[in-house]
Design a protein around this motif. Structure first.
Motif, PDB file in Angstrom:
ATOM      1  N   GLU A 165       0.823  -1.212   0.000  1.00  0.00           N
ATOM      2  CA  GLU A 165       0.000   0.000   0.000  1.00  0.00           C
ATOM      3  C   GLU A 165       0.855   1.261   0.000  1.00  0.00           C
ATOM      4  O   GLU A 165       0.416   2.309  -0.480  1.00  0.00           O
ATOM      5  N   MET A 166       2.057   1.169   0.524  1.00  0.00           N
ATOM      6  CA  MET A 166       2.964   2.326   0.521  1.00  0.00           C
ATOM      7  C   MET A 166       3.852   2.351  -0.704  1.00  0.00           C
ATOM      8  O   MET A 166       4.705   3.228  -0.824  1.00  0.00           O
ATOM      9  N   GLY A 167       3.693   1.388  -1.626  1.00  0.00           N
ATOM     10  CA  GLY A 167       4.445   1.405  -2.873  1.00  0.00           C
ATOM     11  C   GLY A 167       5.727   0.614  -2.856  1.00  0.00           C
ATOM     12  O   GLY A 167       6.617   0.890  -3.656  1.00  0.00           O
ATOM     13  N   TYR A 168       5.858  -0.373  -1.972  1.00  0.00           N
ATOM     14  CA  TYR A 168       7.073  -1.184  -1.891  1.00  0.00           C
ATOM     15  C   TYR A 168       6.764  -2.626  -2.294  1.00  0.00           C
ATOM     16  O   TYR A 168       5.654  -3.125  -2.103  1.00  0.00           O
ATOM     17  N   VAL A 169       7.786  -3.282  -2.840  1.00  0.00           N
ATOM     18  CA  VAL A 169       7.729  -4.708  -3.158  1.00  0.00           C
ATOM     19  C   VAL A 169       8.831  -5.396  -2.380  1.00  0.00           C
ATOM     20  O   VAL A 169       9.990  -4.956  -2.400  1.00  0.00           O
ATOM     21  N   LEU A 170       8.483  -6.470  -1.682  1.00  0.00           N
ATOM     22  CA  LEU A 170       9.468  -7.235  -0.927  1.00  0.00           C
ATOM     23  C   LEU A 170      10.181  -8.181  -1.883  1.00  0.00           C
ATOM     24  O   LEU A 170       9.553  -9.017  -2.535  1.00  0.00           O
ATOM     25  N   ALA A 171      11.495  -8.044  -1.985  1.00  0.00           N
ATOM     26  CA  ALA A 171      12.287  -8.846  -2.915  1.00  0.00           C
ATOM     27  C   ALA A 171      13.511  -9.387  -2.179  1.00  0.00           C
ATOM     28  O   ALA A 171      13.700  -9.156  -0.981  1.00  0.00           O
ATOM     29  N   GLU A 231      13.742 -17.579  -0.690  1.00  0.00           N
ATOM     30  CA  GLU A 231      13.738 -18.261  -1.987  1.00  0.00           C
ATOM     31  C   GLU A 231      12.412 -18.154  -2.711  1.00  0.00           C
ATOM     32  O   GLU A 231      12.332 -18.405  -3.917  1.00  0.00           O
ATOM     33  N   SER A 232      11.336 -17.779  -2.010  1.00  0.00           N
ATOM     34  CA  SER A 232      10.035 -17.635  -2.657  1.00  0.00           C
ATOM     35  C   SER A 232       9.780 -16.218  -3.155  1.00  0.00           C
ATOM     36  O   SER A 232       8.777 -15.978  -3.837  1.00  0.00           O
ATOM     37  N   LEU A 233      10.652 -15.266  -2.822  1.00  0.00           N
ATOM     38  CA  LEU A 233      10.447 -13.876  -3.215  1.00  0.00           C
ATOM     39  C   LEU A 233      11.063 -13.612  -4.579  1.00  0.00           C
ATOM     40  O   LEU A 233      12.005 -14.293  -4.994  1.00  0.00           O
ATOM     41  N   PRO A 234      10.568 -12.609  -5.279  1.00  0.00           N
ATOM     42  CA  PRO A 234      11.176 -12.251  -6.570  1.00  0.00           C
ATOM     43  C   PRO A 234      12.550 -11.610  -6.359  1.00  0.00           C
ATOM     44  O   PRO A 234      12.829 -11.035  -5.307  1.00  0.00           O
TER      45      PRO A 234
END
Length: 620
Positions: free
Chosen positions: A205-211, A254-257
């Motif tokens: 919602e704040m514009g972040y992607v967990l990678a 390992e499951s994150l992009p």
């Protein structure tokens, strides 16, 4: 004052950055020492050539920026030079080639000092060890001598995480969000989230992607910037291991992009948001910038054209002067020849002296002597002429070389202007993009939401609807499966039913309902006619009367409301449904699970309790 230094390469890019007139209201090249060229691009090119030919040093420059505290007043030029000389002595670069550039940006004057690390006499690069500590010592001594107060960053025990690096400052310029605002928003999301899913949704919602990347958990924002998640949580009690323990159960690394995948994902969303029509105000500012660049370029191009004309005049003047010298030399030789010839003619004997000279051979000897002297005089003239021609050729080569260097300098200046213009336009685009992004946020401290959700562990992040975020994998099977060599029609899938199959099924159902209603109305009409005609016996009449009371004709609304829809086994496609049900039974017996299951019919399962129901049941 706050010094920031780094060892670096890319002198041309650094010169372009230092001469950027859009980001700085005032640019002054105060000093260029140790270079033939007087401009930054030329000087840095010389230092790069020296580093390439004498050493294998890649980072051949040492760049230092000095930013004074505006609250304590501006520094004088003498103070800047004093600080630069102190840094030279502390770093062991006294006497090295350097350049000083002064900038005024947003009303703040600061200085950039660039040294060449290559010692040309020793043929090696000057090693810089513990340069940051040396700069701290020089700054403390300079502040003490000039009565300046040290900034908060020089206090012992300060929080290093709150200091801004060059990368973080670049992030702030591109996005308009400061590091403090990022830390505040991420820390608030961490404190109010009671589960990993809630925390990840708050980040989205704040514009972040967990990678994931070199570190397990990295945040990639909507604008393509990346930061380590632990560095954005402003809580000294929260450790990196605590963050990993909180997230790795639901979102293992390992499951994150990867970082590249996350950047490509947010780039699509950012491009969709930033495809806007630029306003006329922005166009006017761009036109003003291009007009200033055009005037500056026309000045440089005019100087280049004037240089070409001056070079042509210099070559013509030199050729004329050299021709005059050659003609003067030839004239002197001819005058000497005429003078000698006249003198010989005046001294020529006559009468008896001439006769005696011929008889005795004296005249012959005198003639041979004159020829020898004439040959010597001519050889001297030719030698002098050859020396003069060689000297003139050297002068022409020197002139041509000087003009070539001047033309190269002029061409380099024009190329440098082109690079500076490109950098200024890029800075203008960054500034306008920052303004537009701030306008899109509408005063919020965080970026627009990405509307992403991470699937369960083992899968990468993809955008999809909120209702599909945590669905089980067995609910998303392929639309078409092959069982026993036969392909199940796509109309029996629940998740993705083809529109054509839906229309076909709906039409068949409506047709069956209409036929059932017509048949029922026709039967009720025949029964009414039999009662009016008085057909049948007593008991039958009574039973018929009771049935007629129970099955009294209804109006259309009541018939539609009380009418029971026929079971799907009565439809024209019932055989295909039964075939699909038998195929699903085979899948169930093998232990597989598809999307929505169709159970076997009661007749195939055998007698059970309450066997009065329909033959086939569906489980949704």
């Amino acid at each position: 004052m706050i010094p920031k230094a780094s060892q670096r390469a890319g002198g041309q890019d650094l010169a372009t950055h230092l001469l950027n007139g859009f980001d700085n209201e005032y640019v002054e090249v105060a000093e260029v020492r140790g270079a033939v060229a007087r401009d930054l691009h030329g000087a840095f090119a010389e230092w790069e050539a020296i580093a390439h030919n004498l050493t294998r040093c890649r980072n051949y420059l040492y760049s230092l920026s000095v930013n004074p505290d505006l609250g304590q007043g501006q520094l004088s030029r003498a103070q800047y030079l004093d600080y630069a000389n102190r840094v030279e002595q502390a770093l062991g670069m006294a006497g090295q080639p350097r350049a000083l550039v002064f900038h005024i940006k947003e009303g703040r004057e600061h200085c950039h000092i660039v040294w060449s690390r290559i010692d040309a006499r020793a043929g090696k690069a000057i090693h810089q060890a513990f340069d940051r500590d040396k700069l701290m010592m020089v700054t403390r001594a300079f502040a003490r001598d000039h009565g300046l107060a040290l900034p908060s960053g020089y206090e012992r025990g300060s929080d290093d995480r709150k200091r801004k690096s060059l990368y973080e400052m670049q992030q702030q310029r591109n996005s308009g969000i400061t590091k403090e605002e990022r830390m505040e928003s991420v820390t608030a999301a961490w404190k109010r989230s009671d589960s990993p899913q809630a925390f990840v949704r708050a980040l989205e919602e704040m514009g972040y992607v967990l990678a994931t990347g070199k570190r397990p958990y990295i945040l990639v924002d909507l604008y393509g910037n990346m930061n380590a998640l632990p560095k954005l949580i402003d809580d000294r009690s929260v450790r990196t291991k605590d963050i990993r323990a909180f997230l790795e159960k639901e979102f293992p690394p390992e499951s994150l992009p990867s970082v590249d995948e996350a950047k490509a994902l947010v780039a699509k969303h950012r491009q969709a948001r930033e495809d806007f029509v630029q306003s006329g105000r922005d166009a006017r500012k761009r036109d003003q910038l291009k007009a200033a660049q055009r005037a500056r370029r026309e000045k440089a191009e005019g100087a280049q054209i004037a240089l070409v004309t001056r070079h042509k005049d210099e070559r013509m003047a030199l050729a004329t002067a050299q021709g005059d010298v050659r003609r003067q030399l030839k004239a002197r030789y001819l005058d000497e020849v005429r003078r000698v010839k006249a003198a010989r003619e005046a001294a020529r004997p006559t009468g008896l002296a001439a006769f005696l000279g011929r008889v005795t051979g004296v005249s012959f000897i005198i003639g041979k002597l004159h020829k020898h002297r004439d040959a010597q005089r001519y050889a001297a003239y030719q030698g002098e002429k050859a020396a003069l021609i060689e000297k003139q050729d050297d002068a022409r080569r020197v002139l041509a070389h000087r003009q070539k260097l001047e033309m190269l300098d002029a061409a380099r200046e024009v190329r440098a202007l082109a690079q500076i213009e490109a950098r200024e336009l890029k800075s203008f685009a960054v500034a306008q993009r920052r303004v537009e992004r701030m306008r899109q946020r509408q005063g919020h401290e965080h970026m627009p939401a990405l509307n992403l959700a991470l699937k369960p562990k083992g899968r990468s992040a993809v955008p999809h609807k909120a209702k599909d975020r945590y669905r089980k994998p067995d609910q998303r099977r392929d639309d078409r499966r092959k069982v026993r060599g036969a392909e199940i029609p796509a109309i029996f899938t629940i998740d993705k039913t083809p529109p054509a199959a839906i229309s076909k099924l709906r039409a068949a159902f409506e047709e069956s309902v209409a036929k059932a209603q017509e048949e029922r109305k026709r039967t009720e009409g025949e029964k009414d006619e039999g009662r009016r005609d008085g057909r049948g016996g007593g008991g039958d009449d009574r039973r018929r009367d009771r049935r007629s009371d129970q099955e009294r004709p209804l109006d259309n609304a009541q018939a539609t409301r009380d009418f029971t829809e026929p079971h799907w086994t009565e439809l024209p496609l019932a055989d295909e449904f039964r075939e699909a049900a038998r195929d699903r039974d085979v899948v169930e017996r093998k232990g597989e699970s598809g999307g929505a299951r169709i159970r076997r019919s009661r007749s195939s399962r055998g007698p059970t309790r309450d066997d009065d129901g329909p033959d086939i049941e569906r489980e949704r």
